[in-house]
Design a protein around this motif. Structure first.
Motif, short mmCIF file in Angstrom:
data_model
loop_
_atom_site.label_atom_id
_atom_site.label_comp_id
_atom_site.label_asym_id
_atom_site.label_seq_id
_atom_site.Cartn_x
_atom_site.Cartn_y
_atom_site.Cartn_z
N THR A 141 30.94 38.24 43.09
CA THR A 141 32.09 39.10 43.34
C THR A 141 33.14 39.00 42.24
O THR A 141 34.24 39.56 42.37
N ASP A 142 32.84 38.29 41.15
CA ASP A 142 33.79 38.10 40.06
C ASP A 142 33.61 39.19 39.01
O ASP A 142 32.48 39.46 38.58
N MET A 184 38.28 34.57 47.76
CA MET A 184 37.35 35.60 48.19
C MET A 184 37.63 35.98 49.63
O MET A 184 38.32 35.27 50.37
N ARG A 216 41.59 36.23 40.31
CA ARG A 216 40.66 36.59 41.39
C ARG A 216 41.40 37.05 42.65
O ARG A 216 40.93 37.95 43.34
N ILE A 237 31.10 45.57 45.57
CA ILE A 237 30.88 44.56 46.62
C ILE A 237 32.17 44.28 47.36
O ILE A 237 32.20 44.22 48.59
N ARG A 238 33.25 44.13 46.60
CA ARG A 238 34.54 43.86 47.24
C ARG A 238 35.01 45.06 48.08
O ARG A 238 35.56 44.89 49.17
N PRO A 248 30.72 44.05 40.99
CA PRO A 248 31.65 43.24 41.79
C PRO A 248 32.71 44.09 42.50
O PRO A 248 33.06 43.79 43.65
N THR A 292 33.09 45.03 51.25
CA THR A 292 33.58 43.95 52.12
C THR A 292 34.81 44.41 52.89
O THR A 292 34.92 44.20 54.11
N TRP A 338 28.29 33.40 45.91
CA TRP A 338 29.01 34.60 46.30
C TRP A 338 30.26 34.79 45.45
O TRP A 338 30.65 35.91 45.11
N TRP A 380 40.98 40.98 45.06
CA TRP A 380 40.71 41.23 46.47
C TRP A 380 41.88 41.99 47.10
O TRP A 380 43.03 41.61 46.96
#
Length: 588
Positions: free
Chosen positions: A555-556, A160, A205, A104-105, A101, A108, A551, A209
């Motif tokens: 991403t968690d 997210m 969460r 992925i973040r 995760p 992004t 998703w 991000w």
């Protein structure tokens, strides 16, 4: 713009090439109708939440994501027929289980850190969305449309960031070996019997991000516009595939062996397989996206970017296009100027209009682009001999044996017309024609769904696929045409009821013509009805809602063991039946 009148003279100029006892399309169309029915049956078995959860675990190897019960209620309240089969979505997401995760973040934020990357940031925090302004103003409709699509379920979506592709072209072309390693790593996360340990999203969460102002500008995409992209696009193909082993530099011959794996004669019989470039090395010279793409900002790394469509081999994450959701082009006939009459009352003609938007022409590359080849094919049908304007035998009733069919080299169609109006035609003028040809450009064609909603029969040709392709069955809901266009005349001859000169004068010949025209009408009406059930705006919302829940879990930081579970577990038999009522969801 191109207009072809339906019937054509069929007197062969040369000796017959091949005779068949029956027409291939009869069997292909019958099989497609059965396939469409079978797909619906397996896609809609989740008639209760309990059964839907059971089917999810069995199908995808893990528990559903948190808030699956809310998604299920949302879907059923909007009369969604598709509850269980989201296989295309999970194919898009599966490789990301091979990344952490955190990674992925990070990727992004790489995408959304610099406007050079042609991506917009969709930021969701506390049930609200912020789209920012760090993108081209010309793409405001896309960003706002995406946000609007989430309106009714946004409060259920965890915090997210989403990287939204602003280009028509797909962006992620992961090489075969690298993708294989990612998929192998993803396998370890699958456990259909695994116990759900967490039922809620991580409370922090939003802190996971990165804040936009803290992101370091990065440019992870390579930029090679206006160069042939086929080698890069087929990097995802196995090394032993024809497109990796063969380089077809000569664009003159028509490569029938390239089309053979997805064809039956000149007819495209497997629409899904036809999307793969791996067995089609000649595609290098058959579409503007490959020949000379306008942007082609791509990465060989698995980057998390959401796109409206993609060509075979690309790993973008598909989502329902705002183009259709906000009605940039829509089906809206009127009773006076632009009616949509019953199929039998329409002009017996094939109609196409469009712009040369596939790619940028350099050094004569326009000659291989699909839309230009279409115009040239129909303008020079009697003289074309190359791949750019393929002339292949047309399948027609044998003039000597009316119960058989013969491939013959066709003469030009009777009375072809290519009018060039002095003013733009209204989009709603399409509905006066029985047959509507749709070809994609630099990305998917936004006109296909309106075509599908009409009483006309859509003929679809292209290399791009969208979120809804998995729901449609070629030859049951629309007519597929190979990108080479070599089967166009035979397909049109079938549905317009074209017969031999002798057959046209017989009672049997006239009955055959009427039967074929009726078949076209049946597909048109079946597609129209199906479009009103599975590709509505409500279905776009349902698809996006489920995609964002998936998703969110991916991403968690606590995604292992994170999911939805009914209180007491799921007691369902192999057929999806249960003797107990719906269980209460944990975490409510």
């Amino acid at each position: 713009m191109l207009l072809l009148l339906g019937r054509c003279r069929s007197r062969p100029k040369r000796a017959p090439i091949e005779s068949l006892e029956s027409h291939p399309l009869d069997g292909i169309i019958n099989d497609a109708a059965v396939k469409a029915g079978d797909w619906l049956q397996q896609a809609s078995r989740g008639q209760t939440l309990e059964v839907a959860v059971f089917n999810y675990r069995k199908r995808y190897g893990r528990a559903p994501p948190p808030a699956f019960d809310i998604w299920y209620n949302y879907a059923t309240q909007r009369s969604s027929l598709v509850i269980d089969d989201y296989d295309n979505m999970y194919e898009d997401l599966r490789p990301f289980w091979g990344l952490s995760p955190v990674e992925i973040r990070r990727r992004t934020h790489e995408i959304i850190s610099d406007s050079y990357n042609d991506a917009a940031r969709i930021m969701i925090r506390g049930g609200h969305t912020n789209t920012g302004a760090n993108f081209k103003p010309t793409h405001r409709w896309m960003v706002d449309g995406f946000a609007h699509m989430m309106t009714d379920f946004l409060k259920f979506i965890p915090d997210m960031d989403i990287a939204l592709n602003l280009n028509d072209e797909p962006r992620v072309a992961v090489p075969y070996g690298k993708m294989k390693r990612l998929l192998k790593a993803a396998e370890s996360s699958s456990d259909p019997t695994g116990k759900v340990k967490k039922h809620q999203w991580d409370s922090n969460r939003d802190k996971q991000w990165m804040r936009a102002e803290n992101a370091v500008a990065s440019r992870p995409f390579g930029h090679k516009p206006r160069l042939n992209s086929f080698t890069a696009a087929t990097a995802a193909c196995p090394p032993s595939s024809p497109s990796r082993r063969n380089f077809l530099w000569d664009a003159s011959p028509l490569c029938l062996s390239c089309a053979a794996p997805h064809s039956q004669g000149v007819f495209l019989s497997n629409w899904s397989l036809a999307a793969s470039p791996c067995h089609q090395p000649d595609l290098r010279n058959l579409h503007g996206f490959y020949l000379s793409p306008a942007a082609f900002r791509t990465s060989t790394e698995l980057l998390p970017i959401f796109s409206q469509s993609k060509a075979g081999g690309f790993a973008d994450i598909l989502y329902p296009s705002p183009w259709n959701y906000i009605d940039k082009v829509l089906y809206a006939p009127t009773t006076d100027k632009h009616p949509d009459p019953p199929f039998a009352e329409k002009q017996n003609s094939l109609f196409w209009r469009g712009a040369t938007s596939e790619g940028v022409s350099r050094f004569g590359t326009w000659k291989g682009m699909a839309r230009q080849r279409l115009i040239h094919l129909t303008s020079n049908s009697s003289t074309s001999t190359s791949l750019f304007t393929p002339t292949t035998p047309m399948l027609l009733p044998d003039p000597h044996h009316e119960s058989q069919y013969t491939y013959t080299l066709p003469p030009p169609p009777r009375n072809p017309r290519q009018p060039h109006p002095k003013h733009l035609l209204h989009f709603q003028a399409h509905w006066q024609h029985r047959y509507l040809l749709d070809t994609d450009g630099a990305g998917f064609s936004g006109r296909f769904l309106p075509f599908l909603q009409s009483h006309s029969l859509p003929l679809r040709s292209g290399i791009f696929r969208t979120w809804y392709d998995h729901r449609l069955t070629a030859w049951a809901h629309f007519v597929p045409i190979d990108i080479r266009l070599h089967g166009l005349w035979s397909t049109l001859a079938y549905f317009t009821g074209t017969v031999g000169e002798k057959g046209a004068r017989t009672l049997r010949g006239r009955v055959g013509m009427e039967k074929r025209i009726k078949r076209g009408e049946e597909i048109a009406e079946r597609g129209r009805s199906w479009a009103g059930k599975v590709v509505r705006k409500e279905d776009m919302e349902v698809y996006l809602f489920r995609l964002l829940l998936e998703w969110g879990r991916l991403t968690d930081d606590g995604r292992e063991g994170l999911g939805f579970e009914l209180e007491g577990g799921e007691k369902v038999d192999e057929k999806g039946g249960s003797g107990e009522g719906d269980k209460k969801a944990k975490g409510d």
